[in-house]
Design an enzyme around this catalytic site. Structure first.
Site, short mmCIF file in Angstrom:
data_model
loop_
_atom_site.label_atom_id
_atom_site.label_comp_id
_atom_site.label_asym_id
_atom_site.label_seq_id
_atom_site.Cartn_x
_atom_site.Cartn_y
_atom_site.Cartn_z
N CYS B 85 63.53 -40.01 33.87
CA CYS B 85 62.13 -40.43 33.97
C CYS B 85 61.71 -40.72 35.40
O CYS B 85 60.54 -40.92 35.68
CB CYS B 85 61.87 -41.65 33.09
SG CYS B 85 62.16 -41.30 31.35
N CYS B 208 55.78 -49.22 23.13
CA CYS B 208 56.45 -48.00 23.60
C CYS B 208 55.47 -47.01 24.21
O CYS B 208 54.41 -46.74 23.62
CB CYS B 208 57.15 -47.30 22.43
SG CYS B 208 58.21 -48.38 21.45
N SER B 209 55.83 -46.45 25.35
CA SER B 209 55.01 -45.36 25.90
C SER B 209 55.11 -44.17 24.95
O SER B 209 56.12 -43.99 24.29
CB SER B 209 55.47 -45.00 27.31
OG SER B 209 56.83 -44.64 27.32
N ILE B 211 54.74 -40.05 23.50
CA ILE B 211 55.17 -38.68 23.84
C ILE B 211 53.92 -37.94 24.32
O ILE B 211 52.89 -37.95 23.65
CB ILE B 211 55.80 -38.01 22.61
CG1 ILE B 211 57.14 -38.67 22.30
CG2 ILE B 211 55.95 -36.50 22.82
CD1 ILE B 211 57.75 -38.26 20.97
N LYS B 319 52.30 -46.80 29.22
CA LYS B 319 51.91 -47.09 27.84
C LYS B 319 50.58 -46.45 27.48
O LYS B 319 50.45 -45.82 26.42
CB LYS B 319 51.83 -48.61 27.64
CG LYS B 319 51.23 -49.03 26.30
CD LYS B 319 52.10 -48.58 25.13
CE LYS B 319 51.34 -48.60 23.82
NZ LYS B 319 50.56 -47.38 23.61
N HIS B 323 53.21 -40.68 29.03
CA HIS B 323 54.42 -40.58 29.86
C HIS B 323 55.06 -39.20 29.72
O HIS B 323 56.13 -39.05 29.13
CB HIS B 323 55.39 -41.70 29.45
CG HIS B 323 56.67 -41.72 30.22
ND1 HIS B 323 56.79 -41.32 31.53
CD2 HIS B 323 57.94 -42.14 29.85
CE1 HIS B 323 58.05 -41.46 31.93
NE2 HIS B 323 58.76 -41.95 30.93
#
Lengths: 370, 370
Positions: B85, B208-209, B211, B319, B323
């Site tokens: 990342c 959670c960030s 998809i 977020k 991402h």
């Protein structure tokens, strides 16, 4: 090259089938060998560059920069680079830039690939990542197929025969007999190559570099000295898709990279004594010799038929040494270095490309006592 | 930084679900926008660096350096870098080195990821390539699970509550409302975050960030000038495996990278007006603020509860912006640059990490008129 960048330590695993070793084990072995062969301790390493192509797909492991850095006690900064089969030399190029920038003094470069854990079908698909996934891959073609097309066209244009083609792998296999790290250390006569199973017409099994596990590492330094320095490091690119090229029988990225590399090193072709070139398939060796200007178009194979002052793939090349994709470009540098040291010759060259020549990276090495 | 490296052009796609665009389309769109926003023509670009993590596994496309270079008329030299990342910021770091080395004058950096073509299971497996495939992955854990462990331990050590944790995503979502490139441009109240589905206890969906598909590009130059320069570019690493760390609630790579970056830029924390940090999960934002020294251990969340002089993830962060893994580090640079330009503030910082903090890359940006 304005700065003196010395090759101060080299190490590699044997290339071949390492059923008992993981990608991490291979990296660890090559790193350890390179550090042991250098005047450095592990703590001198201030940057790690890892070359790898298919690790995420085949071993489920990306993030190999930090992984390799974790093997050193102080976890130096690290990154991974990839340019398909040119990943290894691109890592060397990146290391040179980091040294020249002043950001590092001793860069550990390691290229590794673990290929034999996957099926041949999976490896063929993974390697097709080096081609164009929208323009080439949907046809169902594989890399032997792409180079089969290249070979077909070359034979059509220049009248190359099957027997001519077999001279290439024959010579590389002969050279590998003396290389303890080579995957195949045996002579293979041209007739046997010509009679080996057809893979992608006209390419036969023994025209193709094998699937291999292996790792190669070196330390480049602007602080420690050695008798071998990197005199030029040059990269060129071309379209990834073969379908977008004006010619199938010449790779422009090689033509561009050699011109820049000779200029940077301040040498001419006749100064070079040793060349390790990218013979992923036998036809690629012939074309590369022509693109690098060692032979006129259509005549590259003649360099395998007569004595010249240029030693070609003295290591055995990709065909006989094996081709753990991202390790190859670093192993070529190691082999040129060894050949210059052994022969007391001054200049050598490593030629590494990715895909069907879409990325080409060429390094010129100078031996101080050559 | 000894050399003046200017950010002379930025461009990005919106982050989100781009069902009608391939990885190549996204790269093309971001590159075109960056060149259009710069004083350069395409022909001025003398190096291309592509950041990408999962392209080979998900799109069957490696060799993205040459692929991106193919989109420019003159096919400049190119390579791909990867550090999970942190790939985007590592690409910026590599570009800085190439500029400082004198090998390039105008480097195009593009980060891209195409994630929505694959199933969630496939993406979860691909992202686990950022973790340790031998020490972490065999347990069956996923990345939300790894950060769930981190959050559990943090709550145990410092008494952080579920309500505290929800402050993070709430603030980032609020900021994203003003960002036309963000995937989620809507406010989400803390109660809704605390009540969202449980993913990896205590982390919930809105911790959670997401998809995302997307690409971000910029041009770094030592020839063309702009009001924004890169004042520091620093990388640090740690063990890839969480199991080898002395602490789950602090990431040493961030601690090392911030110290080096502040020193390189010659600034203190209080000089910084804007920070874009790596909130892959809400707990990561809190820990990162502490590791960067903006808060004492256990108190990071307080920076979300009161007004300070430091704007945190003004873009919306990972977020709310989305991402697309390797695009994020470049998009952060773009957003810090925008915030400095808009506020006429002088100093900003981008903090990008890979895995559970195994690679951390920090850039400090300076606005000349700030």
């Amino acid at each position: 090259m304005e700065q003196t960048i010395s090759l101060v330590g080299c190490g590699q695993t044997p290339f071949g089938e390492h059923w008992d070793k993981s990608l991490r084990d291979l990296i660890d072995e090559a790193i350890t060998a390179a550090i042991d062969a250098s005047p450095c301790t592990a703590l001198d390493i201030d940057m790690v560059i890892v070359a790898n192509m298919i690790g995420e797909r085949v071993s489920g492991q990306a993030h190999l920069g930090a992984m390799a850095a974790s093997m050193l006690p102080h976890h130096p900064p690290a990154l991974r680079v990839e340019a398909a089969c040119a990943s290894g030399s691109i890592a060397i190029h990146t290391a040179c830039s980091l040294l020249e920038s002043g950001r590092a003094q001793n860069v550990l470069v390691v290229g590794a690939e673990k290929m034999t854990d996957a099926s041949n079908e999976e490896i063929a698909a993974a390697l097709m990542g080096a081609a164009d996934s929208e323009l080439d891959a949907p046809s169902g073609i594989t890399f032997p197929g792409l180079f089969g097309l290249v070979a077909q066209r070359y034979m059509h244009e220049y009248g190359l025969t099957r027997e001519d083609l077999s001279c290439v792998s024959e010579a590389h296999h002969r050279n590998a007999v003396q290389n303890p790290f080579a995957q195949f250390r045996k002579e293979v006569p041209a007739q046997q190559i010509s009679a080996s199973p057809l893979i992608a017409d006209p390419l036969r099994l023994l025209d193709c570099s094998p699937i291999s596990d292996g790792a190669a590492a070196c330390i480049l330094s602007n602080t420690h000295a050695s008798s071998i320095r990197i005199a030029a490091s040059q990269v060129s690119t071309d379209t990834v898709s073969l379908a977008q090229r004006p010619s199938l029988t010449s790779f422009n990225a090689t033509r561009e990279a050699i011109a820049k590399a000779l200029k940077e090193a301040g040498v001419t072709r006749s100064d070079l004594s040793a060349v390790e070139l990218h013979d992923c398939f036998s036809i690629a060796a012939i074309i590369s010799l022509e693109d690098m200007g060692f032979a006129q178009p259509g005549t590259g194979v003649q360099l395998y038929k007569r004595e010249t002052g240029l030693r070609i793939n003295g290591s055995g090349g990709l065909k006989a040494c094996g081709h753990p994709v991202a390790a190859t470009g670093i192993k070529q540098i190691i082999d040129v270095s060894k050949q210059l040291s052994a022969s007391k010759a001054r200049w050598g060259l490593a030629h590494n490309f990715g895909g069907t020549g879409a990325t080409c990276c060429i390094h010129v090495l100078e031996h101080a006592n050559g």
